[in-house]
Scaffold this motif. Structure first.
Motif, PDB file in Angstrom:
ATOM      1  N   ARG A 298       0.833  -1.201   0.000  1.00 56.25           N
ATOM      2  CA  ARG A 298       0.000   0.000   0.000  1.00 56.25           C
ATOM      3  C   ARG A 298       0.872   1.259   0.000  1.00 56.25           C
ATOM      4  O   ARG A 298       0.657   2.184  -0.779  1.00 56.25           O
ATOM      5  CB  ARG A 298      -0.930   0.005   1.214  1.00 56.25           C
ATOM      6  CG  ARG A 298      -1.958  -1.103   1.230  1.00 56.25           C
ATOM      7  CD  ARG A 298      -3.058  -0.822   2.256  1.00 56.25           C
ATOM      8  NE  ARG A 298      -3.696  -2.048   2.684  1.00 56.25           N
ATOM      9  CZ  ARG A 298      -4.588  -2.743   1.987  1.00 56.25           C
ATOM     10  NH1 ARG A 298      -4.932  -2.325   0.783  1.00 56.25           N
ATOM     11  NH2 ARG A 298      -5.115  -3.857   2.469  1.00 56.25           N
ATOM     12  N   CYS A 299       1.840   1.305   0.911  1.00 52.04           N
ATOM     13  CA  CYS A 299       2.686   2.494   1.032  1.00 52.04           C
ATOM     14  C   CYS A 299       3.546   2.703  -0.211  1.00 52.04           C
ATOM     15  O   CYS A 299       3.795   3.844  -0.616  1.00 52.04           O
ATOM     16  CB  CYS A 299       3.553   2.406   2.286  1.00 52.04           C
ATOM     17  SG  CYS A 299       2.619   2.520   3.827  1.00 52.04           S
ATOM     18  N   GLY A 300       3.993   1.615  -0.810  1.00 54.85           N
ATOM     19  CA  GLY A 300       4.798   1.732  -2.020  1.00 54.85           C
ATOM     20  C   GLY A 300       4.015   2.343  -3.161  1.00 54.85           C
ATOM     21  O   GLY A 300       4.508   3.225  -3.879  1.00 54.85           O
ATOM     22  N   LEU A 301       2.767   1.894  -3.333  1.00 57.97           N
ATOM     23  CA  LEU A 301       1.928   2.437  -4.398  1.00 57.97           C
ATOM     24  C   LEU A 301       1.540   3.893  -4.110  1.00 57.97           C
ATOM     25  O   LEU A 301       1.538   4.741  -5.011  1.00 57.97           O
ATOM     26  CB  LEU A 301       0.671   1.563  -4.542  1.00 57.97           C
ATOM     27  CG  LEU A 301      -0.263   1.868  -5.717  1.00 57.97           C
ATOM     28  CD1 LEU A 301       0.485   1.948  -7.040  1.00 57.97           C
ATOM     29  CD2 LEU A 301      -1.369   0.807  -5.792  1.00 57.97           C
ATOM     30  N   LEU A 302       1.256   4.191  -2.864  1.00 55.26           N
ATOM     31  CA  LEU A 302       0.952   5.579  -2.485  1.00 55.26           C
ATOM     32  C   LEU A 302       2.142   6.494  -2.758  1.00 55.26           C
ATOM     33  O   LEU A 302       1.983   7.617  -3.254  1.00 55.26           O
ATOM     34  CB  LEU A 302       0.569   5.652  -1.008  1.00 55.26           C
ATOM     35  CG  LEU A 302      -0.801   5.096  -0.618  1.00 55.26           C
ATOM     36  CD1 LEU A 302      -0.917   4.980   0.899  1.00 55.26           C
ATOM     37  CD2 LEU A 302      -1.921   5.991  -1.162  1.00 55.26           C
TER      38      LEU A 302
ATOM     39  N   GLU B   7       4.463   6.197  -4.981  1.00 56.48           N
ATOM     40  CA  GLU B   7       4.637   6.449  -6.413  1.00 56.48           C
ATOM     41  C   GLU B   7       3.667   7.507  -6.919  1.00 56.48           C
ATOM     42  O   GLU B   7       3.926   8.163  -7.929  1.00 56.48           O
ATOM     43  CB  GLU B   7       4.458   5.146  -7.193  1.00 56.48           C
ATOM     44  CG  GLU B   7       5.600   4.148  -6.965  1.00 56.48           C
ATOM     45  CD  GLU B   7       5.650   3.083  -8.054  1.00 56.48           C
ATOM     46  OE1 GLU B   7       5.656   3.467  -9.239  1.00 56.48           O
ATOM     47  OE2 GLU B   7       5.676   1.898  -7.711  1.00 56.48           O
ATOM     48  N   LEU B   8       2.561   7.672  -6.220  1.00 54.20           N
ATOM     49  CA  LEU B   8       1.584   8.700  -6.591  1.00 54.20           C
ATOM     50  C   LEU B   8       1.768   9.978  -5.772  1.00 54.20           C
ATOM     51  O   LEU B   8       0.928  10.886  -5.826  1.00 54.20           O
ATOM     52  CB  LEU B   8       0.165   8.161  -6.401  1.00 54.20           C
ATOM     53  CG  LEU B   8      -0.253   7.037  -7.359  1.00 54.20           C
ATOM     54  CD1 LEU B   8      -1.586   6.444  -6.933  1.00 54.20           C
ATOM     55  CD2 LEU B   8      -0.339   7.569  -8.785  1.00 54.20           C
ATOM     56  N   CYS B   9       2.851  10.029  -4.995  1.00 57.14           N
ATOM     57  CA  CYS B   9       3.165  11.189  -4.149  1.00 57.14           C
ATOM     58  C   CYS B   9       2.055  11.468  -3.142  1.00 57.14           C
ATOM     59  O   CYS B   9       1.683  12.627  -2.885  1.00 57.14           O
ATOM     60  CB  CYS B   9       3.422  12.429  -5.011  1.00 57.14           C
ATOM     61  SG  CYS B   9       4.811  12.244  -6.138  1.00 57.14           S
ATOM     62  N   ILE B  10       1.505  10.394  -2.579  1.00 51.89           N
ATOM     63  CA  ILE B  10       0.455  10.496  -1.567  1.00 51.89           C
ATOM     64  C   ILE B  10       1.020   9.967  -0.252  1.00 51.89           C
ATOM     65  O   ILE B  10       1.528   8.842  -0.214  1.00 51.89           O
ATOM     66  CB  ILE B  10      -0.788   9.672  -1.963  1.00 51.89           C
ATOM     67  CG1 ILE B  10      -1.331  10.133  -3.322  1.00 51.89           C
ATOM     68  CG2 ILE B  10      -1.879   9.805  -0.901  1.00 51.89           C
ATOM     69  CD1 ILE B  10      -2.448   9.259  -3.859  1.00 51.89           C
ATOM     70  N   PRO B  11       0.959  10.727   0.828  1.00 52.30           N
ATOM     71  CA  PRO B  11       1.472  10.237   2.116  1.00 52.30           C
ATOM     72  C   PRO B  11       0.635   9.067   2.631  1.00 52.30           C
ATOM     73  O   PRO B  11      -0.545   8.945   2.310  1.00 52.30           O
ATOM     74  CB  PRO B  11       1.358  11.451   3.038  1.00 52.30           C
ATOM     75  CG  PRO B  11       0.324  12.318   2.413  1.00 52.30           C
ATOM     76  CD  PRO B  11       0.426  12.098   0.944  1.00 52.30           C
ATOM     77  N   SER B  12       1.263   8.224   3.441  1.00 50.01           N
ATOM     78  CA  SER B  12       0.554   7.053   3.981  1.00 50.01           C
ATOM     79  C   SER B  12      -0.384   7.434   5.118  1.00 50.01           C
ATOM     80  O   SER B  12      -1.196   6.628   5.555  1.00 50.01           O
ATOM     81  CB  SER B  12       1.553   5.998   4.457  1.00 50.01           C
ATOM     82  OG  SER B  12       2.403   6.538   5.454  1.00 50.01           O
ATOM     83  N   SER B  13      -0.262   8.652   5.613  1.00 48.47           N
ATOM     84  CA  SER B  13      -1.171   9.183   6.627  1.00 48.47           C
ATOM     85  C   SER B  13      -1.429  10.642   6.277  1.00 48.47           C
ATOM     86  O   SER B  13      -0.489  11.423   6.129  1.00 48.47           O
ATOM     87  CB  SER B  13      -0.567   9.072   8.025  1.00 48.47           C
ATOM     88  OG  SER B  13      -1.426   9.618   9.003  1.00 48.47           O
ATOM     89  N   ALA B  14      -2.709  11.013   6.127  1.00 49.38           N
ATOM     90  CA  ALA B  14      -3.013  12.367   5.674  1.00 49.38           C
ATOM     91  C   ALA B  14      -4.435  12.754   6.042  1.00 49.38           C
ATOM     92  O   ALA B  14      -5.253  11.900   6.413  1.00 49.38           O
ATOM     93  CB  ALA B  14      -2.811  12.479   4.164  1.00 49.38           C
ATOM     94  N   GLU B  15      -4.713  14.062   5.951  1.00 44.02           N
ATOM     95  CA  GLU B  15      -6.064  14.578   6.143  1.00 44.02           C
ATOM     96  C   GLU B  15      -6.674  14.898   4.788  1.00 44.02           C
ATOM     97  O   GLU B  15      -6.021  15.480   3.922  1.00 44.02           O
ATOM     98  CB  GLU B  15      -6.053  15.844   7.006  1.00 44.02           C
ATOM     99  CG  GLU B  15      -5.899  15.585   8.485  1.00 44.02           C
ATOM    100  CD  GLU B  15      -6.064  16.846   9.326  1.00 44.02           C
ATOM    101  OE1 GLU B  15      -5.918  17.952   8.752  1.00 44.02           O
ATOM    102  OE2 GLU B  15      -6.337  16.727  10.526  1.00 44.02           O
TER     103      GLU B  15
END
Length: 498
Positions: free
Chosen positions: A361-365, A367-375
């Protein structure tokens, strides 16, 4: 619509400036009591933020004790009236401000605001304020605060605290301050969370703004103790002015003044970053849904405000504080805008470290420049609701099984996960997950939306309690509307067909 300040029931009556205030000093015993109480206050406000909920009742008791002890030396607050408003306007014009066709008046449900004395079309010039009339962090650095700004590590990194102390420094000078006409027109109190009682703060339980509100109270109390100790240890010019009247109530007032009125303007030198500023007269404007129409004219070295829409003579002239949800307006400005077109509820989501698929999950996130924890924001004005962009991609990745994660990790079109018009097998799971998550948020509130609406009809609510109920009510409306839209999505409703 919003206002920057308010008179809270039970606030201390205004008195004369510091130079004519009582010269009473605390007795040795009360100085000792205050010292010991503040030691406890510093300790309880230095706990980990995860303990802030448990400690806030004790924090409030200690704050109230400090207020009680310091009441003998507190010089009071401004008492603005028509005369002080007139003096402010004269001072502004004398030193180069341009004010065209507007005046400051008391407006129903808003306190003071800017009122049109003639008709205006959209985009007309109203107010310009030159830099020399503003209270800025640059002017603070040229004041008696210079020693502490250069030598104290906390102040070096907190321009908002510098500006708050500068406000107090000039306030304590009384009429000898250049900015006295401005300071005399500031509100005597505010509706920021530092003015809330324990019961009023607890009315926010269940709200995403509850813990941030407690943290803000904790931070300001800790800063107060730190700064009071700092000024009493030194004999520089700034400390000598501040230490005599520096109380918790004075600091709370100054912090609230800065929080509710601060703006960024260009620094005097083009090589320096933006600086914080208080802009007299202009900052009497109240907020509404509108475009930002205040700008800084670098060549003329002044801020300029033009009408955000047409106004008729007698209308209140509004401005925009920016596109901000009510959670920010409540926490930083002390009001709730019921018809806020930029409102939304922030939803915090994160991938658990104990998730067996956390690496995928974190690896794919990543690659999309999305943090693994966010608001992520659940918007109020976008109806029907449908997640899109990084929010939608996060939800899909969060709910995918191993096969789906592996397939999309290999894909050259990972950005397609952000597209709302692309239907994937995981989407049904996304709607159910998000709906369940929002229902859990609603269940955390101690009251229902209907109960809140009934409470607001009561006449004996304090201004702070009314705002707290209004804030949680606007949140619940957004959450309920979002659940309704998610149920339609789960049943195959296509928002693109609207």
């Amino acid at each position: 619509m919003g206002k920057k300040g308010g008179n809270k029931t039970g606030s201390k009556a205004a008195t004369a400036p510091a130079e004519t205030a009582s010269e009473t000093e605390l007795s040795p015993q009360k100085k000792f009591d205050l010292l010991k109480n503040n030691e406890k206050l510093l300790k309880v406000t230095s706990v980990d933020f995860r303990q802030v909920v448990e400690s806030h009742v004790l924090t409030d008791k200690l704050i109230q004790k400090s207020i009680s002890i310091e009441s003998e030396i507190d010089p009071g607050f401004p008492k603005r009236d028509e005369n002080s408003i007139q003096e402010l306007t004269k001072w502004m014009v004398k030193f180069g401000a341009k004010i065209d066709g507007v005046e400051i008046k008391e407006m129903e449900d808003f306190g003071y605001g800017i009122c049109a004395s003639r008709d205006f079309s959209e985009g007309e010039f109203i107010i310009s304020v030159p830099r020399k009339l503003m209270m800025t962090t640059e002017s603070a650095m040229k004041s008696e605060l210079d020693y502490h700004i250069r030598n104290d590590p906390m102040l070096a990194h907190m321009p908002n605290v510098i500006l708050a102390l500068f406000v107090l420094l000039e306030k304590f000078k009384g009429d000898s301050s250049f900015w006295a006409p401005y300071l005399n027109c500031l509100p005597p109190s505010y509706l920021t969370v530092m003015y809330y009682s324990t019961a009023e703060l607890d009315a926010l339980k269940g709200s995403p703004i509850y813990e941030p509100s407690l943290k803000q109270c904790q931070n300001i109390a800790r800063q107060y103790v730190y700064l009071r100790n700092l000024f009493h240890k030194h004999t520089d010019a700034g400390s000598l002015i501040l230490k005599k009247y520096f109380t918790y109530e004075q600091y709370r007032w100054a912090v609230s003044t800065v929080m509710t009125r601060q703006n960024f303007i260009p620094a005097s030198s083009p090589d320096d970053p933006m600086i914080l500023a208080l802009i007299p007269w202009w900052d009497m404007g109240n907020h509404d849904n509108a475009q930002l129409t205040t700008d800084y004219n670098i060549e003329a070295d002044r801020s300029e405000y033009r009408t955000c829409r047409a106004f008729s003579a007698g209308d209140q002239v509004f401005m925009s504080y920016g596109k901000r949800p009510n959670s920010e307006l409540f926490l930083h400005n002390g009001f709730v805008h019921v018809d806020n077109q930029s409102d939304g509820v922030k939803l915090r989501l994160g991938v658990s470290k104990s998730d067996p698929l956390v690496a995928l999950r974190c690896g794919l996130l990543k690659e999309l420049c999305i943090p693994s924890s966010a608001e992520f924001l659940l918007p109020a004005s976008v109806r029907p609701f449908h997640p899109h962009g990084k929010f939608f991609a996060f939800l899909r990745i969060f709910n995918m099984d191993q096969a789906g994660l592996e397939e999309w990790t290999k894909s050259d079109n990972k950005e397609d996960l952000m597209l709302p018009d692309l239907t994937l097998p995981v989407d049904t799971k996304v709607w159910r997950f998000l709906s369940t998550r929002i229902k859990l948020l609603l269940a955390a509130y101690p009251t229902s939306l209907k109960e809140d609406e009934n409470m607001l009809s009561e006449q004996n609510l304090s201004p702070c309690m009314r705002l707290a109920i209004l804030q949680r009510m606007t949140e619940k409306r957004i959450l309920n509307n979002t659940i309704s839209d998610l149920e339609k999505l789960e049943n195959g409703f296509d928002p693109n067909e609207q």
